[in-house]
Scaffold this active site. Structure first.
Site, short mmCIF file in Angstrom:
data_model
loop_
_atom_site.label_atom_id
_atom_site.label_comp_id
_atom_site.label_asym_id
_atom_site.label_seq_id
_atom_site.Cartn_x
_atom_site.Cartn_y
_atom_site.Cartn_z
N CYS A 54 0.84 -1.20 0.00
CA CYS A 54 0.00 0.00 0.00
C CYS A 54 0.88 1.25 0.00
CB CYS A 54 -0.96 0.00 1.19
SG CYS A 54 -2.26 1.24 1.07
N ASP A 109 -3.58 1.19 10.13
CA ASP A 109 -4.76 2.06 10.28
C ASP A 109 -5.23 2.04 11.73
OD1 ASP A 109 -4.82 1.18 7.26
OD2 ASP A 109 -5.88 3.08 7.48
C1 RUB Z 1 -4.02 3.14 3.58
C2 RUB Z 1 -3.31 2.13 4.41
C3 RUB Z 1 -2.00 2.56 5.02
C4 RUB Z 1 -2.26 3.07 6.44
C5 RUB Z 1 -1.04 3.73 7.04
O1 RUB Z 1 -5.32 2.73 3.20
O2 RUB Z 1 -3.77 1.04 4.67
O3 RUB Z 1 -1.11 1.49 5.09
O4 RUB Z 1 -3.31 3.99 6.43
O5 RUB Z 1 -0.71 4.87 6.27
P1 RUB Z 1 -6.22 3.71 2.30
P2 RUB Z 1 0.03 6.12 6.93
O6 RUB Z 1 -5.44 4.01 1.07
O7 RUB Z 1 -7.46 2.90 2.04
O8 RUB Z 1 -6.51 4.93 3.12
O9 RUB Z 1 1.31 5.57 7.51
O10 RUB Z 1 0.26 7.06 5.79
O11 RUB Z 1 -0.86 6.69 7.98
#
Ligand code: RUB
Length: 331
Positions: free
Chosen positions: A135, A204
């Protein structure tokens, strides 16, 4: 009551349609929206009216996406300070300032946390190692970029991350920074696992028992890594820890539109088809070696300690209300 400012609805809409995405960004955007709401308040001068209005905006923002706890935690951070100010009898202009200051503090701390996580996490990456990420996580990317800037000759595999392809964002960021990065389909993870030294992903939500909720597919990566004895690191700011899970609440996993999986044409020509599109999954603590937070690196089972330290009061109040409810019933 003052109406919701259009800049606030724009932010909420952007979170819903994932123009603003990633748990950290979502949290900072929500804090920004609360700040805008406070600045643009034009309702009655009574503090109660301002409090009701801000609470309404907070609930509205929280309703945009259900899984990342960073969102309610950001809203809670700001509104807790507002409520304290209200209880202390502050007038609206002062309460407005409380909201603005709290939102700015949250945003600043959140950015700083990502930076600190990068510095702490990069120490666990050795020269020449091969990293797999999934991701697009700012915290995970921060770890990788710090390792790269420190001169470690790392190589990164970034998954595409179907169906929304956030892996392409990661690929672009790393490529631009000069990191050797290869994009792979999600289904090729086990194929490449033998070449990988460490998995670094974001979160998340982190639950009371140290389970990590992250982008769909993370748990499969962790499973494949576990089988291959590859270490799994989760980069997560402490506002990704969920106090409500201490009170027994489950994390809601967002299910998104089938149109993210197949085209409109396909759906129209196959109206009887059943499609499921969960956006997140849960990786149990057994498959995670460490969670890298801005307060230090912890084993996942120590999540409860972070929760008690960061959200002690919220947890106590939650327990108290459950106790009160129990006493009011005959048993
Ligand atoms: C994003 C996702 C990321 C976490 C952490 O999902 O799963 O791995 O949110 O990201 P989506 P960060 O694209 O559905 O929002 O470290 O940037 O908070």
């Amino acid at each position: 009551m003052s109406r919701i400012p259009s800049r606030v609805t724009e932010i909420a809409e952007a979170i819903k349609v994932m123009k603003i995405r990633g748990a950290g960004r979502i949290a900072r955007a929500a804090a920004e929206a609360l700040k805008i709401a406070a600045e643009e308040y034009v309702g009655p001068v009574e503090s109660q009216a301002f409090l009701d209005y801000m609470e309404k905006i907070g609930s509205y923002l929280k309703s945009t996406r259900p899984t990342a706890v960073s969102l309610p935690n950001a809203v809670g951070f700001v509104l807790l300070r507002l409520r304290r100010g209200f209880e202390a009898g502050l007038p609206v202009p002062k309460l407005r300032k409380v909201v603005i200051d709290a939102a700015e503090t949250f945003i600043r701390n959140s950015r700083l946390a990502v930076e600190i996580i990068g510095r702490i996490g990069s120490k666990r990456i050795r020269d020449g190692e091969v990293i797999l990420t999934h991701c697009n996580s700012s915290a995970a990317v921060s770890v990788i970029l710090h390792a790269h800037r420190e001169g470690k000759r790392i190589k990164v595999y970034a998954t595409e991350t179907r169906p929304r392809f956030q892996g392409y964002i990661t690929y672009k960021i790393l490529k631009k920074a000069g990191v050797k990065v290869t994009l792979i389909p999600d289904s090729a993870i086990r194929f490449f696992m033998k070449d990988i030294d460490k998995v670094v992903v974001g979160a998340d939500t982190v639950t009371a028992n140290g389970a990590v909720v992250n982008k769909i597919g993370t748990s499969l990566i962790a499973l494949a890594a576990h089988e291959a004895r590859v270490r799994v690191f989760v980069a997560a700011e402490t506002y990704k820890f969920s106090p409500m899970t201490v009170l027994g609440e489950l994390v809601e996993i967002e299910e998104r539109s089938p149109l993210e999986v197949v085209s409109k044409e396909y759906l129209d020509t196959n109206p009887a088809i059943t499609i499921r599109n969960p956006a997140f999954d849960v990786t149990p603590p057994e498959y995670i070696d460490a969670i890298i937070t801005e307060k230090g690196l912890i084993p996942p089972k120590a999540a409860i300690l972070v929760l008690r330290e960061e959200f002690g009061r919220i947890i106590e109040e939650g327990i108290l209300s459950i106790v009160e409810e129990s006493f009011s019933k005959e048993f």
